[in-house]
Design a protein around this motif. Sequence first.
Motif, PDB file in Angstrom:
ATOM      1  N   UNK A 162     -10.877  -9.511   8.155  1.00 50.37           N
ATOM      2  CA  UNK A 162     -10.397 -10.572   9.038  1.00 50.37           C
ATOM      3  C   UNK A 162     -11.576 -11.351   9.622  1.00 50.37           C
ATOM      4  N   UNK A 163     -11.284 -12.554  10.130  1.00 49.36           N
ATOM      5  CA  UNK A 163     -12.317 -13.427  10.654  1.00 49.36           C
ATOM      6  C   UNK A 163     -13.024 -12.850  11.865  1.00 49.36           C
ATOM      7  N   UNK A 164     -14.192 -13.433  12.190  1.00 52.47           N
ATOM      8  CA  UNK A 164     -15.044 -12.881  13.253  1.00 52.47           C
ATOM      9  C   UNK A 164     -14.835 -13.564  14.610  1.00 52.47           C
ATOM     10  N   UNK A 165     -13.800 -14.419  14.731  1.00 54.52           N
ATOM     11  CA  UNK A 165     -13.434 -15.036  16.014  1.00 54.52           C
ATOM     12  C   UNK A 165     -14.436 -16.089  16.476  1.00 54.52           C
ATOM     13  N   UNK A 166     -15.155 -16.703  15.540  1.00 50.51           N
ATOM     14  CA  UNK A 166     -16.151 -17.724  15.857  1.00 50.51           C
ATOM     15  C   UNK A 166     -15.948 -18.947  14.964  1.00 50.51           C
ATOM     16  N   UNK A 167     -16.565 -20.073  15.334  1.00 51.04           N
ATOM     17  CA  UNK A 167     -16.610 -21.198  14.382  1.00 51.04           C
ATOM     18  C   UNK A 167     -17.348 -20.763  13.121  1.00 51.04           C
ATOM     19  N   UNK A 168     -17.102 -21.457  12.015  1.00 53.67           N
ATOM     20  CA  UNK A 168     -17.759 -21.085  10.769  1.00 53.67           C
ATOM     21  C   UNK A 168     -19.237 -21.455  10.821  1.00 53.67           C
ATOM     22  N   UNK A 169     -20.091 -20.570  10.327  1.00 52.07           N
ATOM     23  CA  UNK A 169     -21.542 -20.733  10.397  1.00 52.07           C
ATOM     24  C   UNK A 169     -22.062 -21.619   9.274  1.00 52.07           C
ATOM     25  N   UNK A 170     -23.173 -22.311   9.569  1.00 49.10           N
ATOM     26  CA  UNK A 170     -23.795 -23.213   8.596  1.00 49.10           C
ATOM     27  C   UNK A 170     -25.300 -22.982   8.557  1.00 49.10           C
ATOM     28  N   UNK A 171     -25.850 -22.976   7.346  1.00 44.85           N
ATOM     29  CA  UNK A 171     -27.296 -22.935   7.139  1.00 44.85           C
ATOM     30  C   UNK A 171     -27.726 -24.280   6.567  1.00 44.85           C
ATOM     31  N   UNK A 172     -28.470 -25.065   7.348  1.00 43.88           N
ATOM     32  CA  UNK A 172     -29.001 -26.342   6.868  1.00 43.88           C
ATOM     33  C   UNK A 172     -30.328 -26.068   6.196  1.00 43.88           C
ATOM     34  N   UNK A 173     -30.396 -26.324   4.888  1.00 45.29           N
ATOM     35  CA  UNK A 173     -31.602 -26.012   4.128  1.00 45.29           C
ATOM     36  C   UNK A 173     -32.540 -27.216   4.022  1.00 45.29           C
ATOM     37  N   UNK A 174     -32.295 -28.251   4.820  1.00 45.92           N
ATOM     38  CA  UNK A 174     -33.173 -29.417   4.825  1.00 45.92           C
ATOM     39  C   UNK A 174     -34.560 -29.071   5.337  1.00 45.92           C
ATOM     40  N   UNK A 175     -35.484 -30.002   5.184  1.00 44.19           N
ATOM     41  CA  UNK A 175     -36.884 -29.740   5.532  1.00 44.19           C
ATOM     42  C   UNK A 175     -37.189 -29.965   7.008  1.00 44.19           C
ATOM     43  N   UNK A 176     -36.361 -30.739   7.719  1.00 46.02           N
ATOM     44  CA  UNK A 176     -36.616 -31.017   9.135  1.00 46.02           C
ATOM     45  C   UNK A 176     -36.301 -29.792   9.985  1.00 46.02           C
ATOM     46  N   UNK A 192     -19.738  -8.702   8.124  1.00 43.74           N
ATOM     47  CA  UNK A 192     -20.562  -8.251   9.248  1.00 43.74           C
ATOM     48  C   UNK A 192     -19.767  -7.234  10.068  1.00 43.74           C
ATOM     49  N   UNK A 193     -20.152  -5.975   9.920  1.00 48.58           N
ATOM     50  CA  UNK A 193     -19.482  -4.890  10.645  1.00 48.58           C
ATOM     51  C   UNK A 193     -17.964  -4.947  10.441  1.00 48.58           C
ATOM     52  N   UNK A 194     -17.577  -5.189   9.190  1.00 49.33           N
ATOM     53  CA  UNK A 194     -16.171  -5.179   8.826  1.00 49.33           C
ATOM     54  C   UNK A 194     -15.437  -6.479   9.038  1.00 49.33           C
ATOM     55  N   UNK A 195     -16.133  -7.514   9.549  1.00 46.91           N
ATOM     56  CA  UNK A 195     -15.505  -8.808   9.797  1.00 46.91           C
ATOM     57  C   UNK A 195     -15.980  -9.840   8.778  1.00 46.91           C
ATOM     58  N   UNK A 196     -15.083 -10.750   8.424  1.00 51.60           N
ATOM     59  CA  UNK A 196     -15.429 -11.838   7.509  1.00 51.60           C
ATOM     60  C   UNK A 196     -16.252 -12.872   8.258  1.00 51.60           C
ATOM     61  N   UNK A 197     -17.431 -13.178   7.744  1.00 60.49           N
ATOM     62  CA  UNK A 197     -18.370 -14.079   8.426  1.00 60.49           C
ATOM     63  C   UNK A 197     -18.964 -15.038   7.397  1.00 60.49           C
ATOM     64  N   UNK A 198     -18.204 -16.072   7.058  1.00 55.04           N
ATOM     65  CA  UNK A 198     -18.636 -17.022   6.034  1.00 55.04           C
ATOM     66  C   UNK A 198     -19.919 -17.741   6.457  1.00 55.04           C
ATOM     67  N   UNK A 199     -20.785 -18.009   5.483  1.00 55.84           N
ATOM     68  CA  UNK A 199     -22.026 -18.748   5.700  1.00 55.84           C
ATOM     69  C   UNK A 199     -22.044 -19.951   4.759  1.00 55.84           C
ATOM     70  N   UNK A 200     -21.823 -21.132   5.331  1.00 55.12           N
ATOM     71  CA  UNK A 200     -21.832 -22.368   4.548  1.00 55.12           C
ATOM     72  C   UNK A 200     -23.283 -22.789   4.313  1.00 55.12           C
ATOM     73  N   UNK A 201     -23.608 -23.153   3.085  1.00 56.38           N
ATOM     74  CA  UNK A 201     -24.922 -23.703   2.760  1.00 56.38           C
ATOM     75  C   UNK A 201     -24.771 -25.218   2.674  1.00 56.38           C
TER      76      UNK A 201
END
Length: 335
Positions: free
Chosen positions: A171-185, A205-214
């Motif tokens: 199940x979801x982790x009760x947070x907004x979905x996470x994002x990794x910005x791979x830009x150079x700035x 993450x500890x049994x919770x779904x924690x999506x990481x958007x690239x």
Amino acid sequence: MRITLFRSSLGCVVRVFGPAPASSSKAVTQAVAAHLYCSRKTMHYLTEQRGHLNSTDYRLYFKTPEGRYISPFHDIPLIAESEKENDAPAKKAKTDTEVIYNMVVEVPRWSNAKMEIATKEPLNPIKQDVKKGKLRYVANVFPHKGYIWNYGALPQTWEDPNHKDEETSCCGDNDPIDVCDIGTQVCSSGQVIQVKVLGILAMIDEGEMDWKVVAINVKDPDAKNLNSIEDVRRSRPGHLEATVDWFRKYKVPDGKPENSFGFSGQFQDKDFAIKVINLTHKHWRALVQKKANTEGIICKNITCCESPHVCSTDEADVVVQSVRTSHSVITWHFV
């Protein structure tokens, strides 16, 4: 890019992101001119700092150009929009046929303080996470230094803890979905940047779904050449592997086990990522409309007209003014 500091007539410290002017008086003139220009041509938000960095009372509140306090979780739109011109309706910002998303930067690249949107506080300011009464910092996991991307969240998304993912049965982790910005700035905490999505990683993450958007900042020089997760793999060898390695091990120095992943740790493509984002946006809409269990989330907002949690500008002012502090800083972020 240099950061110019000057003290305004209101007595607060303002940071303007851009070339450093020749004199302080010229700085004020140019900053005001930039503010007036950018308010017409681009979306931008101000941030107001309360308390001191690296302390438990630190909060970073968000404001509109008109000075209205807002929630970065609920009031900043998921999809980036251009400003209205000549009273015409705003249009979705696109790069060719690409839908562009707003990203709220919580943690700048190479830094270690675990900054996050405070989902359980009114107006959801950014604060530093606290565990067992102590401020939380991520350890440097060799060979990495702090976070290896600008890290943040997509506004108006929510990983519902009552929704079970079909692939991982988590199940979801009760947070907004996470994002990794791979830009150079290297961005700043509180910046709102526009990104295009490239793919997604299914972290558990500890049994919770924690999506990481690239994703990548659309203003990055490489943005036009990176349109898929395969483009990242070809043009930046080792970057995706380093991302999995970082997420797998970053909690180990704190005595916790390695994180695991759905899809055997393989990144899913852009289309899959957009489906996940759309689902989390749907869950967020149910959240702010009281059609889902809030799970402790504070949904107070200014702009979501269908939400029973909408509050007035005066009520939002009271929320911020009630935060006791001896120090405040207002920052302009032009995006």
